[in-house]
Design an enzyme around this catalytic site. Sequence first.
Site, PDB file in Angstrom:
ATOM      1  N   GLY A 159     -12.188 -12.082   2.112  1.00 27.96           N
ATOM      2  CA  GLY A 159     -10.900 -12.330   1.699  1.00 27.96           C
ATOM      3  C   GLY A 159     -10.971 -13.673   0.680  1.00 27.96           C
ATOM      4  O   GLY A 159     -12.069 -14.320   0.570  1.00 27.96           O
ATOM      5  N   ASN A 201     -13.313  -5.670   6.936  1.00 23.35           N
ATOM      6  CA  ASN A 201     -13.288  -4.231   6.599  1.00 23.35           C
ATOM      7  C   ASN A 201     -12.878  -3.821   5.108  1.00 23.35           C
ATOM      8  O   ASN A 201     -12.657  -2.572   4.861  1.00 23.35           O
ATOM      9  CB  ASN A 201     -12.435  -3.357   7.711  1.00 23.35           C
ATOM     10  CG  ASN A 201     -10.895  -3.933   7.490  1.00 23.35           C
ATOM     11  OD1 ASN A 201     -10.524  -4.805   6.789  1.00 23.35           O
ATOM     12  ND2 ASN A 201      -9.940  -3.291   8.396  1.00 23.35           N
ATOM     13  N   TYR A 221       3.933  -9.533  10.405  1.00 23.60           N
ATOM     14  CA  TYR A 221       2.911 -10.604  10.051  1.00 23.60           C
ATOM     15  C   TYR A 221       3.337 -11.861  10.931  1.00 23.60           C
ATOM     16  O   TYR A 221       2.433 -12.423  11.756  1.00 23.60           O
ATOM     17  CB  TYR A 221       3.079 -11.012   8.551  1.00 23.60           C
ATOM     18  CG  TYR A 221       1.992 -11.929   7.998  1.00 23.60           C
ATOM     19  CD1 TYR A 221       0.384 -11.931   8.376  1.00 23.60           C
ATOM     20  CD2 TYR A 221       2.381 -13.263   7.672  1.00 23.60           C
ATOM     21  CE1 TYR A 221      -0.431 -12.750   7.953  1.00 23.60           C
ATOM     22  CE2 TYR A 221       1.489 -13.984   7.509  1.00 23.60           C
ATOM     23  CZ  TYR A 221       0.018 -13.830   7.518  1.00 23.60           C
ATOM     24  OH  TYR A 221      -0.831 -14.973   7.150  1.00 23.60           O
ATOM     25  N   LYS A 276      -2.418  -5.151  14.441  1.00 26.19           N
ATOM     26  CA  LYS A 276      -3.519  -4.904  15.228  1.00 26.19           C
ATOM     27  C   LYS A 276      -4.378  -6.098  14.924  1.00 26.19           C
ATOM     28  O   LYS A 276      -5.168  -6.612  15.710  1.00 26.19           O
ATOM     29  CB  LYS A 276      -4.222  -3.511  14.923  1.00 26.19           C
ATOM     30  CG  LYS A 276      -3.559  -2.338  15.387  1.00 26.19           C
ATOM     31  CD  LYS A 276      -3.765  -1.122  14.801  1.00 26.19           C
ATOM     32  CE  LYS A 276      -5.070  -0.506  15.420  1.00 26.19           C
ATOM     33  NZ  LYS A 276      -5.478   0.886  15.043  1.00 26.19           N
ATOM     34  N   ALA A 319      -6.767 -18.547  12.192  1.00 28.44           N
ATOM     35  CA  ALA A 319      -6.060 -19.055  11.204  1.00 28.44           C
ATOM     36  C   ALA A 319      -4.469 -18.473  11.425  1.00 28.44           C
ATOM     37  O   ALA A 319      -4.427 -17.160  11.160  1.00 28.44           O
ATOM     38  CB  ALA A 319      -6.713 -18.194  10.066  1.00 28.44           C
ATOM     39  N   ASN A 360     -10.146  -9.485  20.625  1.00 25.19           N
ATOM     40  CA  ASN A 360     -11.687  -8.981  20.570  1.00 25.19           C
ATOM     41  C   ASN A 360     -12.512 -10.532  20.149  1.00 25.19           C
ATOM     42  O   ASN A 360     -13.678 -10.574  20.358  1.00 25.19           O
ATOM     43  CB  ASN A 360     -12.004  -8.009  19.337  1.00 25.19           C
ATOM     44  CG  ASN A 360     -11.528  -6.586  20.086  1.00 25.19           C
ATOM     45  OD1 ASN A 360     -11.490  -6.433  21.139  1.00 25.19           O
ATOM     46  ND2 ASN A 360     -11.165  -5.664  18.962  1.00 25.19           N
ATOM     47  N   THR A 365      -8.171  -5.473   2.352  1.00 24.17           N
ATOM     48  CA  THR A 365      -7.758  -6.523   1.216  1.00 24.17           C
ATOM     49  C   THR A 365      -8.560  -7.516   0.832  1.00 24.17           C
ATOM     50  O   THR A 365      -8.373  -8.139  -0.147  1.00 24.17           O
ATOM     51  CB  THR A 365      -6.513  -7.376   1.736  1.00 24.17           C
ATOM     52  OG1 THR A 365      -7.066  -8.137   3.144  1.00 24.17           O
ATOM     53  CG2 THR A 365      -5.221  -6.683   2.103  1.00 24.17           C
ATOM     54  N   GLY A 366      -9.974  -7.652   1.306  1.00 19.35           N
ATOM     55  CA  GLY A 366     -10.941  -8.465   1.036  1.00 19.35           C
ATOM     56  C   GLY A 366     -11.921  -7.372  -0.019  1.00 19.35           C
ATOM     57  O   GLY A 366     -11.314  -6.445  -0.283  1.00 19.35           O
TER      58      GLY A 366
END
Length: 311
Positions: free
Chosen positions: A13, A35, A148, A94, A117, A102, A38-39
Amino acid sequence: MKMKNALVTGGAGFIGSHLCDFLLNKGFRVICIDNLITGSMGNIKHIKKNKNFKFVRHDISRHIKISEHLDFVLHFASPASPADYQKIPIQTLKAGSLGTHNTLGLAFAKKAKYVLASTSEVYGDPLVNPQPESYWGNVNPVGVRGCYDEAKRFAEALTTAYRRIHKIDTKIARIFNTYGPRMRKDDGRVVPNFISQALGSKPMTVYGDGRQTRSFCYVDDMVAGIYKLMSSALNEPVNLGNPEEHTILEFAELIKKLTKSKSRITFKKLPLDDPKIRCPDISLAKKALGWEPKTGLEDGLKRTIGYFRDR
């Protein structure tokens, strides 16, 4: 001296990729997990062949398997722009809940230090300005930004619980508006919006009357602050951002000037729950970390505009 290993979630990201660069330059081995919702692989293509860098494509809301020893786990995976997290609210929740659980479990298993972050969004639409870490915020949990805001508030609570119960050395960075190269053109946030519109000679869209304020921190300064926090003995949340406050309208005029654009500024209705003020009190970061931003707004914007021009 033994090389340290750091795992960075969301490492492809915007801020995450700059953090990977910074850590590699500091002599770390870096495992980047993303994943790519958005990155972007483009953000890490320049370090892909570095022998001390490893990329793992994985959704951190599912169990994370890492065989290597870890000294640091830095959890930066989450959609961060309103355009993204309002489109994928469940994945955002999530990332903040299951993803935090996790990554904390991984840090516990590896006896690693943990950096979360978090965000200035934990303060919601603040009734206090500037916002100190002691302020509890003014958040609408069921509003359009709640996915968010509450994901990050939960992440802070879970991180704090792991520190108290499992004695993990945890750090919480409350990151305020950050800008710089590698922001997506379609990110939806104010900096890429204004720059893209100005360079494309399109109308520059200001929401509301433009008198709402933001403070903008250049990404190099932000990453340096994160590194100082991860290397510190602090465990409580720490604001990282630029305390220099500007109205959105001032910001639009500045970008128009720096791009020499002929775009006109247009006004649209203010989105729901959009904060009217946003400015960090960075007294704690200055005192405890010896950190404050060094890059002037015009200098940072010129570098960012150059990045967008090249594309």
